[in-house]
Structures are given as structure tokens and as C-alpha cells.
Design a protein around this motif. Structure first.
Motif, short mmCIF file in Angstrom:
data_model
loop_
_atom_site.label_atom_id
_atom_site.label_comp_id
_atom_site.label_asym_id
_atom_site.label_seq_id
_atom_site.Cartn_x
_atom_site.Cartn_y
_atom_site.Cartn_z
N GLU A 130 7.25 39.95 -42.76
CA GLU A 130 6.81 40.76 -43.89
C GLU A 130 6.72 42.23 -43.46
O GLU A 130 6.77 42.55 -42.28
CB GLU A 130 5.46 40.28 -44.41
N LYS A 131 6.56 43.14 -44.44
CA LYS A 131 6.47 44.55 -44.10
C LYS A 131 5.15 44.82 -43.38
O LYS A 131 4.22 44.00 -43.40
CB LYS A 131 6.60 45.42 -45.34
N GLU A 132 5.10 45.95 -42.75
CA GLU A 132 3.91 46.31 -41.98
C GLU A 132 2.66 46.23 -42.86
O GLU A 132 2.68 46.59 -44.04
CB GLU A 132 4.05 47.72 -41.40
N ALA A 133 1.58 45.77 -42.26
CA ALA A 133 0.34 45.56 -43.01
C ALA A 133 -0.51 46.82 -43.05
O ALA A 133 -0.44 47.68 -42.17
CB ALA A 133 -0.46 44.43 -42.37
N LYS A 134 -1.34 46.91 -44.09
CA LYS A 134 -2.37 47.95 -44.11
C LYS A 134 -3.31 47.69 -42.94
O LYS A 134 -3.73 46.54 -42.73
CB LYS A 134 -3.16 47.90 -45.41
N ILE A 135 -3.68 48.72 -42.23
CA ILE A 135 -4.55 48.47 -41.08
C ILE A 135 -5.93 48.00 -41.52
O ILE A 135 -6.67 47.40 -40.73
CB ILE A 135 -4.65 49.70 -40.15
N LEU A 136 -6.29 48.22 -42.77
CA LEU A 136 -7.57 47.72 -43.28
C LEU A 136 -7.56 46.20 -43.39
O LEU A 136 -8.62 45.57 -43.47
CB LEU A 136 -7.88 48.34 -44.64
N ASP A 137 -6.38 45.59 -43.38
CA ASP A 137 -6.29 44.14 -43.43
C ASP A 137 -6.59 43.48 -42.09
O ASP A 137 -6.82 42.27 -42.03
CB ASP A 137 -4.90 43.70 -43.91
N TYR A 138 -6.57 44.25 -41.03
CA TYR A 138 -6.85 43.69 -39.71
C TYR A 138 -8.36 43.54 -39.53
O TYR A 138 -9.13 44.48 -39.80
CB TYR A 138 -6.28 44.57 -38.60
N GLN A 139 -8.78 42.37 -39.07
CA GLN A 139 -10.21 42.12 -38.89
C GLN A 139 -10.85 43.12 -37.93
O GLN A 139 -12.00 43.52 -38.12
CB GLN A 139 -10.42 40.69 -38.38
N THR A 140 -10.09 43.50 -36.91
CA THR A 140 -10.63 44.47 -35.95
C THR A 140 -10.93 45.81 -36.61
O THR A 140 -11.92 46.48 -36.26
CB THR A 140 -9.65 44.67 -34.78
N GLN A 141 -10.11 46.23 -37.55
CA GLN A 141 -10.35 47.49 -38.27
C GLN A 141 -11.56 47.34 -39.19
O GLN A 141 -12.38 48.26 -39.31
CB GLN A 141 -9.11 47.90 -39.07
#
Length: 674
Positions: free
Chosen positions: A330-341
Motif C-alpha cells: 500500500e502507499k506510505e502511511a500517515k505517521i499518525l497511524d503508527y502507534q509509536t507516533q
């Protein structure tokens, strides 16, 4: 759900679809949360009206100011301050009205004369007689005089009893003679002093008839009102470059036999008779009241807004920044979707809410104490207010500083650019860890109050409200059996209460044990000071959580907004438990298994709050002008704006002298070889 209207400053350009989708997914009415944050819909309307006045006036524009020199910043700040005063008169705003309060909060430290307005005038209002207030305050409010508050010295800051500046009453001339007798006694750091002030409220040790009566406040003229020249006996100037606040002229003041009229001693609570007799009319603690009120004011007016703005910038940027594949293919994810962020940013948002509510409660307590002192000369609540404001200032400034830095790092390389607005916010908020009281000293002052209150418990005497829990029963073990139990406010509030009670009692026991073993009090205090500081911090953290819970449970808002606030309250509390896990595990109150449940609940909250993250920070309702961030604008077009702003850098329009002087000969010599 309903999204808020775009701020008046929102650009006409298309909104980035990545941030637009965030707002469309909101589960609550954002405007209702804006109203809650402001304290009511009418206050929101009024604040926005004031913002419109300010944002539409070019004098208040912050455009391109990241490229300004310190001198340009200072001059612009002075221009803004004078212009705002003219606006206030033109618009008929009253000095104690909400419009003026909003104006100062909106412009913040972009104005000169912050100490003049917040401290110089306030000190005269609190410590001056009616006649002194009538004489000096109108002049100060109209900038016919510019004042500062000269307390801190080169050699002493927080320890006010050790200030070395002296004010000696001369009965023959009926005036006070002020001196800074040593290099270490030179007044150092007062804002508005370096280049602006004509007058200063100077804190000095009062001497009459050979006796020292400790610190008192005196109004001292330091520059001529005709040509701004320095008056006899005065040496004054700017202290030079700082980490930030280039627009503020922090200064130094040296005095050699400066004569001050007898009526310039602020005398509401103490005065000196013509024969030099000292007449006390109130509590010694009253001389600290300006510091206390200023401390509370900067928490709500300076420190908290820095964290709130950083959250807005970082969350919005995280919704439009895409990085790496979260799901292969898939295309690059929003960094807000990463749990670490989410772990970096969402607890900062929750903490912003917790501190905002705490600030409102402290301001209400200040008003109550001020009324008691003014109408009844009742000083009984002042020690509690001093201890609470000192500890909260330490907690809120340190946590906000760390939070802004977390937000900055969460924005990667772009967060390092001044154009993001985040370094600017960090450099300002980090100063709050030392001004108006160095944080460790503040915590120890709170701890001293706690130890006195612990002694009251042992003797069965009544306790001040903020520490009444010391005499209350508390459960010995946490009752949580599953992770959803940690969404129960009573359960985690009791955990914080247990921790604070235990640490206060343990600190008291250690002090008592040392004293019984032969230690002198000062030595026992010193070897317990690390524990005492941690104890004060635990007390303040409990008060913040308790305050958040009480306000949250008393709300009657629509379900969506109520749910968001509840989740933020839970997240703030659980973040604190995980960050201080050792304290909660220490005596078995929380078990290792229960801590695993806390972790699981905490991660569940991140996922739930993430859905509404952009809408929550939108509810802080900062205009793009106030954020002044290339990556945090409402429209989410971070990359376009970064490129546009970079092209405005003056260096891009100047001749590169380094090239002409050093590089040109070498590069031209190489041209024939390529």
C-alpha cells in the motif's frame, strides 16, 4: 460529526485531503469542545472577535519574523505594545475586561512590556496604598512610565531572604538610600530593564534604625522621562544574547547611593514613620504575593500555550506526513497511524487538557485568596497558595518543556527548522523552568509546606483543602482485575492518592529519624532533599489528576464531547502511572500483572483518541497567525508552505561574500580542469 469553522486566518487554498479526511472522521462536535476549552460559547465568540481585530491589523503580523534580527524583534515588540494600548482605548476595552485579557494572551510575548504589565503594575496594585495606586498605575497603564520588577540579582534568585540590595532609611533627609553593595547584588535579568524602563519596583532589604526588616518593595526612577538618560547613581543596560526572547530587553541595574522619596516604599502592609520606626500592618508573606500571582499567570498565559501550540503543529503535520509502508504493497502511511507516533503525541494532548483545567482552578483560587486579603486582611490561605503555585509551576513548566521537545522530535527533520515554529516554542518554554523560581527550589518549597501539614495531621489539627487527603483513609491495594477497570476515575485517582500519601509520610519519617539520630534540621533536610522533591511532585500530580476528574465528572455536555474529555482524562492518568511505575509498584499497591493491564488500557486509548486527534487539537482554536508554523497550518499544506517561506529568507537575495572572498578563486581555478 460537525467540524469547527476554519479559523478566520485559514488560507483560501485547497485543504490537504489527508487532513480533511481526519476532520470528516471526527466523532464529536468540535465547536462544543472549543466552547468547553474557552469556558463557554460567549467567551469563544468574544475571543474570536478580539482575534479578528488583531489578525486583521498589519502591525501585529508575525510574517517573516523568523528572519528578523534581535533589534528588529525588540523594536517590533515595542511598536506592538504601544499600538495595542492605542487599540484598547479606541475600542473602549476596559483594562480588567475579557477583551484585554484575550488580546494579551493572543499576542503573548510578541509584545514588549510583559513584566511592566504583569508584574510592575500588579505589584503596585497588591502592595501599594490607595494613594500610591492612584498616582502610579494610571501612568503605567498609559505607558507614560515604563516599569520593571527588579528582584533577581547576579548572586541570588529564588532565595529572596538572601538578596543583598539594601534600602536604608535616612531620617535626616526623609528618604531611602538604595545600594547594590557587591557585584553579586547587581540586579540581573529583569525584562523591560535593558533598554525600555524608566522606573523599577526594586526589592531590597529594608534597614531602619540599624535593624533589618527583610525584603520590601520600592519604586525607583532609573531613567529621565525627558531624554531617557540614566539618572545619577544608576548603571543600567542590556545583559546580552540569550537562548531565546530576543525581543525582550532583559537588563542589569546597579545602584550607588540612590535616594528614593519616602513615599515610594510600597506601604499597604508596612510603613516607616518619620523617625524611622517600622510599622507592620500585615503578614511578612505579603511581599511574595506578586511572585505568586505572576507564577499562576504565566502558567496559563505563557507555559501552557507553548505545549498546546506544539500539539496542534505536531498532530496536524503527522496527519499529512506519509512515511514508509504500514501494510506491504500500500502507499506510505500517515505517521499518525503508527502507534509509536501516537505514544509520543497523544499523551501530550491529554496533558494539555489536564494543565489547562488546573490553571483555571489555580486562577480561581488566586482570586479567592486575593479577595480574602483585600477585604478581610485574611492571609491564612496565602501559604497554601504559595506552596501549590510553586509546585505546579515546577510540574507544568518541566512537563510542558519536555512535551514541546517531544512534539518537535516527532516532526523529524522539519521539526528542527525554525520555520516549523517548534524550536521557537521550545526555546521560550524551557526558560520557564528557571524564571519565577527555579524548579527544584519550587518543589522543595512545596515539600516544606507538606511536612508542616503532616505535623498537623499528627496533632489532629485541621488541614488546608489541597492537603486534606493526608488525613483521609486510602485503600492499601489496587482493586483492578481487568484492563477496563483502569478506565474508572475513582480507581486511578485512589492510586495517585495512595502514592502521594505514602511518599509524604515516608519523607516525614526519614526526616524525623535523622533528627532523632542527631542530625541538625538543615543537614537532615539536605540529605532528604531528593526524596522531598519527588514527594512534592507526586503531590502535585495527584492534585492535577484529581482536579481533572472532578471537573470531568461535573460536566453536562453532549455524549461525544464528554467521551473525548473522559478519554483524555484516562490517558493523562494512565500515562503518569506508567511513567512513575516504580512508585506505584514499590509497596505492592499495584502489582506487576496490574501494570500490564495499565499498559494494555493505555494502548487501547491511543487507538481510540487517534481517530479524533486532529479535531481535538483543532478545538484549541489557534489561528495560523498565532501558530506561525509552516507545517502546522489549518489547511495541512506543509510542504508548499515550507518551500514558500524558505524562498523569503533574506540570505537568498544577498551576495554571498564568503564565495567572493574564499571560494571564488578555488572554484575558478578548477573550472579549466573539468
Amino acid at each position: 460529526m460537525k467540524s469547527p469553522p476554519a479559523p478566520a486566518s485559514a488560507p483560501a487554498t485547497a485543504v490537504n485531503p489527508d487532513i480533511d479526511s481526519e476532520r470528516r472522521a471526527s466523532t464529536f462536535d468540535v465547536e462544543k469542545l472549543v466552547n468547553f476549552w474557552d469556558g463557554g460559547a460567549e467567551r469563544t465568540r468574544l475571543r474570536r472577535a478580539v482575534e479578528h481585530v488583531i489578525n486583521s491589523d498589519p502591525v501585529f503580523s508575525q510574517e517573516n519574523q523568523y528572519f528578523w534580527t534581535p533589534t528588529e524583534r525588540y523594536e517590533a515588540a515595542v511598536k506592538r505594545a504601544v499600538h495595542l494600548r492605542q487599540k484598547i482605548k479606541e475600542l473602549g476595552w476596559t483594562d480588567d475586561g475579557p477583551e484585554v485579557q484575550f488580546a494579551f494572551r493572543i499576542l503573548g510575548s510578541e509584545l514588549a512590556f510583559g513584566v511592566h504589565n504583569m508584574v510592575f503594575i500588579t505589584t503596585i496594585m497588591k502592595l501599594g496604598t490607595d494613594a500610591q495606586i492612584a498616582k502610579w498605575v494610571p501612568l503605567a497603564k498609559d505607558y507614560h512610565i515604563i516599569g520593571t520588577y527588579a528582584q533577581t540579582e547576579l548572586g541570588h534568585g529564588t532565595n529572596l531572604r538572601a538578596l543583598e540590595t539594601t534600602a536604608t532609611f535616612d531620617a535626616s533627609s526623609q528618604d531611602f538610600v538604595l545600594n547594590t553593595p557587591k557585584v553579586s547584588s547587581i540586579k540581573w535579568w529583569p525584562a523591560d530593564l535593558g533598554r525600555s524602563a524608566s522606573h523599577a519596583v526594586v526589592l531590597a532589604q529594608l534597614y531602619t534604625q540599624g535593624v533589618c526588616h527583610r525584603m520590601h518593595a520600592f519604586i525607583v526612577q532609573i531613567r529621565s522621562l525627558l531624554d531617557h538618560s540614566t539618572l545619577p547613581g544608576i548603571s543600567v543596560g542590556d545583559i546580552g544574547p540569550k537562548l531565546a526572547f530576543e525581543q525582550v530587553d532583559n537588563g542589569y541595574l546597579r545602584m550607588q547611593n540612590v535616594h528614593v522619596p519616602k513615599e515610594n516604599m510600597l506601604s499597604r502592609y508596612s510603613r516607616v514613620a518619620s523617625d524611622g520606626s517600622y510599622i507592620k500592618q500585615g503578614s511578612d508573606r505579603i511581599n511574595y504575593i506578586s511572585m505568586v500571582f505572576t507564577r499562576v499567570g504565566i502558567m496559563s498565559g505563557e507555559i501552557l500555550p507553548a505545549l498546546a501550540k506544539a500539539c496542534v503543529i505536531a498532530v496536524r503535520y503527522s496527519a499529512v506526513r506519509r512515511q514508509s509502508e504500514l501494510k506491504p504493497g500500500e502507499k506510505e502511511a500517515k505517521i499518525l497511524d503508527y502507534q509509536t507516533q501516537q505514544l509520543k503525541l497523544l499523551p501530550q494532548v491529554a496533558t494539555t487538557f489536564a494543565f489547562h483545567l488546573m490553571g483555571s482552578s489555580l486562577e480561581a483560587f488566586c482570586k479567592k485568596v486575593n479577595l480574602q486579603i483585600k477585604t478581610e486582611r485574611d492571609f491564612s490561605s496565602l501559604p497554601e497558595l504559595h506552596a501549590l503555585s510553586a509546585g505546579m509551576k515546577a510540574l507544568i513548566s518541566a512537563t510542558s518543556t519536555a512535551g514541546v521537545e517531544t512534539c518537535r522530535r516527532a516532526c523529524g527533520g522539519h521539526g528542527y527548522s525554525t520555520l516549523s515554529g517548534l524550536p521557537w516554542l521550545y526555546c521560550r518554554v524551557v526558560a520557564s523552568c528557571t524564571y519565577e523560581g527555579e524548579n527544584t527550589v519550587m518543589l522543595l518549597q512545596t515539600a516544606r509546606f507538606l511536612m508542616k501539614c503532616l505535623a498537623l495531621v499528627d496533632s489532629g489539627q485541621p488541614l488546608p483543602q489541597s492537603v486534606s487527603y493526608l488525613s483521609e483513609p486510602v485503600s492499601r491495594y489496587c482493586s483492578a482485575k481487568e484492563k477496563t477497570d483502569f478506565f474508572k476515575p475513582f480507581l486511578y485517582t485512589e492510586a495517585y492518592k495512595h502514592r502521594a500519601q505514602r511518599l509524604i509520610k515516608d519523607s516525614g519519617d526519614k526526616l524525623q529519624s535523622l533528627l532523632l539520630s542527631g542530625f541538625e534540621l538543615y543537614a537532615a533536610w539536605n540529605v532528604t532533599s531528593v526524596q522531598l522533591a519527588n514527594t512534592a511532585l507526586a503531590h502535585c500530580q495527584y492534585i492535577v489528576v484529581k482536579n481533572f476528574v472532578e471537573i470531568m465528572e461535573g460536566l453536562k455536555l453532549e455524549a461525544g464531547v464528554q467521551q473525548v474529555i473522559k478519554r483524555l482524562c484516562d490517558l493523562h492518568a494512565l500515562t503518569g502511572i506508567l511513567s512513575n511505575a516504580g512508585d506505584f509498584l514499590y509497596d505492592g499497591y499495584i502489582t506487576g500483572k496490574q501494570l500490564d493491564l495499565v499498559t494494555s488500557s493505555h494502548l487501547d486509548l491511543l487507538a481510540l483518541i487517534r481517530t479524533d486527534a486532529v479535531s481535538i487539537v483543532d478545538a484549541f482554536d489557534y489561528s495560523d497567525q498565532q501558530l506561525n508554523s509552516a507545517i502546522g497550518n489549518y489547511d495541512g499544506n506543509a510542504y508548499q508552505r515550507l518551500f514558500e517561506w524558505a524562498q523569503k529568507c533574506p540570505l537568498n537575495a544577498k551576495v554571498n561574500l564568503a564565495y567572493e572572498k574564499y571560494l571564488k578563486p578555488r572554484l575558478q581555478a578548477a573550472a579549466s580542469k573539468l
